[in-house]
Design a protein around this motif. Sequence first.
Motif, PDB file in Angstrom:
ATOM      1  N   ARG A 111      -4.473   1.274  -5.717  1.00 20.09           N
ATOM      2  CA  ARG A 111      -3.658   1.414  -3.833  1.00 20.09           C
ATOM      3  C   ARG A 111      -4.653   1.349  -3.323  1.00 20.09           C
ATOM      4  O   ARG A 111      -5.895   1.446  -3.611  1.00 20.09           O
ATOM      5  CB  ARG A 111      -3.338   2.468  -4.889  1.00 20.09           C
ATOM      6  CG  ARG A 111      -2.620   2.823  -5.946  1.00 20.09           C
ATOM      7  CD  ARG A 111      -1.310   2.233  -6.039  1.00 20.09           C
ATOM      8  NE  ARG A 111      -0.050   2.338  -5.003  1.00 20.09           N
ATOM      9  CZ  ARG A 111       0.554   1.945  -4.630  1.00 20.09           C
ATOM     10  NH1 ARG A 111       0.655   0.212  -5.014  1.00 20.09           N
ATOM     11  NH2 ARG A 111       1.535   2.002  -3.341  1.00 20.09           N
ATOM     12  N   PHE A 112      -4.036   0.790  -2.366  1.00 24.84           N
ATOM     13  CA  PHE A 112      -5.061  -0.060  -0.967  1.00 24.84           C
ATOM     14  C   PHE A 112      -4.297   1.919  -0.428  1.00 24.84           C
ATOM     15  O   PHE A 112      -3.514   2.038  -0.117  1.00 24.84           O
ATOM     16  CB  PHE A 112      -4.717  -1.016  -0.868  1.00 24.84           C
ATOM     17  CG  PHE A 112      -4.304  -2.191  -1.349  1.00 24.84           C
ATOM     18  CD1 PHE A 112      -5.843  -3.077  -0.863  1.00 24.84           C
ATOM     19  CD2 PHE A 112      -4.146  -2.716  -2.276  1.00 24.84           C
ATOM     20  CE1 PHE A 112      -6.284  -4.154  -2.054  1.00 24.84           C
ATOM     21  CE2 PHE A 112      -3.723  -3.691  -3.114  1.00 24.84           C
ATOM     22  CZ  PHE A 112      -4.938  -4.236  -2.737  1.00 24.84           C
ATOM     23  N   GLU A 113      -5.254   1.222   0.605  1.00 22.56           N
ATOM     24  CA  GLU A 113      -5.540   2.683   1.753  1.00 22.56           C
ATOM     25  C   GLU A 113      -6.246   1.881   3.312  1.00 22.56           C
ATOM     26  O   GLU A 113      -6.724   0.840   3.229  1.00 22.56           O
ATOM     27  CB  GLU A 113      -6.183   4.096   1.719  1.00 22.56           C
ATOM     28  CG  GLU A 113      -5.708   4.211   0.554  1.00 22.56           C
ATOM     29  CD  GLU A 113      -7.437   5.945   0.754  1.00 22.56           C
ATOM     30  OE1 GLU A 113      -7.579   6.674   1.622  1.00 22.56           O
ATOM     31  OE2 GLU A 113      -7.248   6.323  -0.474  1.00 22.56           O
ATOM     32  N   LEU A 114      -5.454   2.389   4.418  1.00 25.01           N
ATOM     33  CA  LEU A 114      -5.413   1.530   5.532  1.00 25.01           C
ATOM     34  C   LEU A 114      -6.774   1.830   5.671  1.00 25.01           C
ATOM     35  O   LEU A 114      -6.904   3.476   5.841  1.00 25.01           O
ATOM     36  CB  LEU A 114      -4.416   1.786   6.388  1.00 25.01           C
ATOM     37  CG  LEU A 114      -2.987   0.311   6.229  1.00 25.01           C
ATOM     38  CD1 LEU A 114      -1.966   1.302   7.314  1.00 25.01           C
ATOM     39  CD2 LEU A 114      -3.279  -0.939   6.523  1.00 25.01           C
ATOM     40  N   ASP A 119      -4.616   3.779  10.188  1.00 23.05           N
ATOM     41  CA  ASP A 119      -3.494   4.840   9.180  1.00 23.05           C
ATOM     42  C   ASP A 119      -2.869   5.924   9.883  1.00 23.05           C
ATOM     43  O   ASP A 119      -2.037   6.073  10.395  1.00 23.05           O
ATOM     44  CB  ASP A 119      -4.502   4.887   8.312  1.00 23.05           C
ATOM     45  CG  ASP A 119      -4.079   6.551   7.564  1.00 23.05           C
ATOM     46  OD1 ASP A 119      -2.334   6.454   6.885  1.00 23.05           O
ATOM     47  OD2 ASP A 119      -3.988   7.713   6.717  1.00 23.05           O
ATOM     48  N   TYR A 185       0.548  -0.183  -0.844  1.00 24.88           N
ATOM     49  CA  TYR A 185       0.184   1.939  -0.698  1.00 24.88           C
ATOM     50  C   TYR A 185       1.215   2.727  -1.088  1.00 24.88           C
ATOM     51  O   TYR A 185       2.516   2.087  -0.526  1.00 24.88           O
ATOM     52  CB  TYR A 185       0.279   1.623   1.612  1.00 24.88           C
ATOM     53  CG  TYR A 185      -0.085   0.646   2.345  1.00 24.88           C
ATOM     54  CD1 TYR A 185      -1.542   0.507   2.386  1.00 24.88           C
ATOM     55  CD2 TYR A 185       0.071  -0.432   2.468  1.00 24.88           C
ATOM     56  CE1 TYR A 185      -2.874  -0.181   2.564  1.00 24.88           C
ATOM     57  CE2 TYR A 185      -1.340  -1.475   2.868  1.00 24.88           C
ATOM     58  CZ  TYR A 185      -2.025  -1.256   2.914  1.00 24.88           C
ATOM     59  OH  TYR A 185      -2.983  -2.836   3.921  1.00 24.88           O
ATOM     60  N   ASP A 186       1.425   3.632  -1.243  1.00 24.08           N
ATOM     61  CA  ASP A 186       1.776   4.793  -2.023  1.00 24.08           C
ATOM     62  C   ASP A 186       2.204   5.314  -0.766  1.00 24.08           C
ATOM     63  O   ASP A 186       2.171   5.464   0.553  1.00 24.08           O
ATOM     64  CB  ASP A 186       0.407   5.854  -2.883  1.00 24.08           C
ATOM     65  CG  ASP A 186       0.081   5.585  -3.297  1.00 24.08           C
ATOM     66  OD1 ASP A 186       1.046   5.084  -4.413  1.00 24.08           O
ATOM     67  OD2 ASP A 186      -1.319   5.660  -2.939  1.00 24.08           O
ATOM     68  N   PHE A 188       5.121   4.073   1.369  1.00 22.67           N
ATOM     69  CA  PHE A 188       4.647   3.711   3.225  1.00 22.67           C
ATOM     70  C   PHE A 188       5.573   4.082   4.235  1.00 22.67           C
ATOM     71  O   PHE A 188       5.175   4.453   5.090  1.00 22.67           O
ATOM     72  CB  PHE A 188       4.700   1.983   3.044  1.00 22.67           C
ATOM     73  CG  PHE A 188       4.677   1.201   3.306  1.00 22.67           C
ATOM     74  CD1 PHE A 188       3.761   0.652   4.846  1.00 22.67           C
ATOM     75  CD2 PHE A 188       5.796   1.221   4.708  1.00 22.67           C
ATOM     76  CE1 PHE A 188       2.954  -0.118   5.526  1.00 22.67           C
ATOM     77  CE2 PHE A 188       5.550   0.066   6.040  1.00 22.67           C
ATOM     78  CZ  PHE A 188       4.448  -0.294   6.064  1.00 22.67           C
ATOM     79  N   ASN A 231      -1.993  10.121   0.548  1.00 28.04           N
ATOM     80  CA  ASN A 231      -4.025   9.752   0.728  1.00 28.04           C
ATOM     81  C   ASN A 231      -4.316  11.581   0.960  1.00 28.04           C
ATOM     82  O   ASN A 231      -4.968  10.814   2.736  1.00 28.04           O
ATOM     83  CB  ASN A 231      -3.872   8.471   1.318  1.00 28.04           C
ATOM     84  CG  ASN A 231      -3.556   7.555   0.661  1.00 28.04           C
ATOM     85  OD1 ASN A 231      -2.412   6.599   1.272  1.00 28.04           O
ATOM     86  ND2 ASN A 231      -3.695   7.372  -0.213  1.00 28.04           N
TER      87      ASN A 231
END
Length: 370
Positions: A111-114, A119, A185-186, A188, A231
């Motif tokens: 999973r990606f995170e900004l 963010d 992204y979780d 979003f 997050n």
Amino acid sequence: MKNKLVKSLRYVILAAVLIFVTIQSYLHAAIGGKDYASIHALCPYGALESLYSLIFNGTFIQKIFSSTFILLGLTLILALIFRRSFCGLICPFGTIQELFGKLGKKLFKKRFELPKKIDNPLRYLKYVVLFVTLYYGWKTAGLWMSPYDPWAAYGHVIEGPVALIEEFPVGSILLLVTIIGSLLYDRFFCKYLCPMGAFYGILSKVSPSKITRDENTCVNCGLCNKNCPANIKVSEMKTIKSAECLNCQSCIFSCPKKNTLKFKFLGKGIAPLTVLVIVVSIFFGGIGITKLTNVYQTTPAPVTSSKTLNPEEIKGYMTIQEVATALKMDIGELYKKLNIPTTVPKETKLKDVKSFVPDFEVETARESLK
């Protein structure tokens, strides 16, 4: 073992709500609104948009029924008691994001995170969306947000891409953006754009509930951080009261050390299963009670000759004959006022007249009948 059970129950509830709402809204779009609820009647946000009209005019805005206000009331109760538990345990649009999130995890293996610099400011965007949509919704006394609403677009997917883009030009794009964003992204949309989530987040700040972390038993494995869809850095906090917390209980489920993470209400620990049962009981129990007492209404009352409607109350699913009956107007006169050829069958729904008269619009028809 118990946490696995609660986690499974959560998915069952989320899936059941999504399936129900999807079937109802798709039947509404395909068949009509007399028997099946629209996507707007099953979403609490419409009540916020209609609040001004209800208070000052005593009427709901178009496509809004008592169900919307009941859903708003129930979700407000949940937000005040159990924070954003509607978002984490019931919301069907959140479920869609989670489904695509799981697909994305399988595709990309992560999973990606900004970056925080991007963010953090983006998270405030949903509050801007909240205030802008409420302002224009109250100012116009209508569902101003509808063409921009990805959830409304989802409810009309069955109508096909052309009709979807015509009715929800921005909403269709945002639905696609939400799906693509959720692959990466979780949650979003929840994090960056959802006005309802922003509203619940504000209310959650005064909620007496919170998640606590016992620093003495925490092994700093980071699983809580990894599994939090918002997050939130749970492992770095002693108390989690962030407005971003969805109260999905995922951090508690993932913690390998029993009782290290606890959900507390007024200082007393409550087990995840108990939280789930109470949330579900309040929400669905409230709907059940109001249904039994005939307060919960998702569709309009049948059109009869005994009641005269105002032009503003004319709906797209009504047939030409039903409109004439509702307005107590000669059907021939109605054809003239709406500039519809008499060759168009009187059983035709207003929203389908466009297939005979390309430039026909229901909203314009309402105006011409005033």
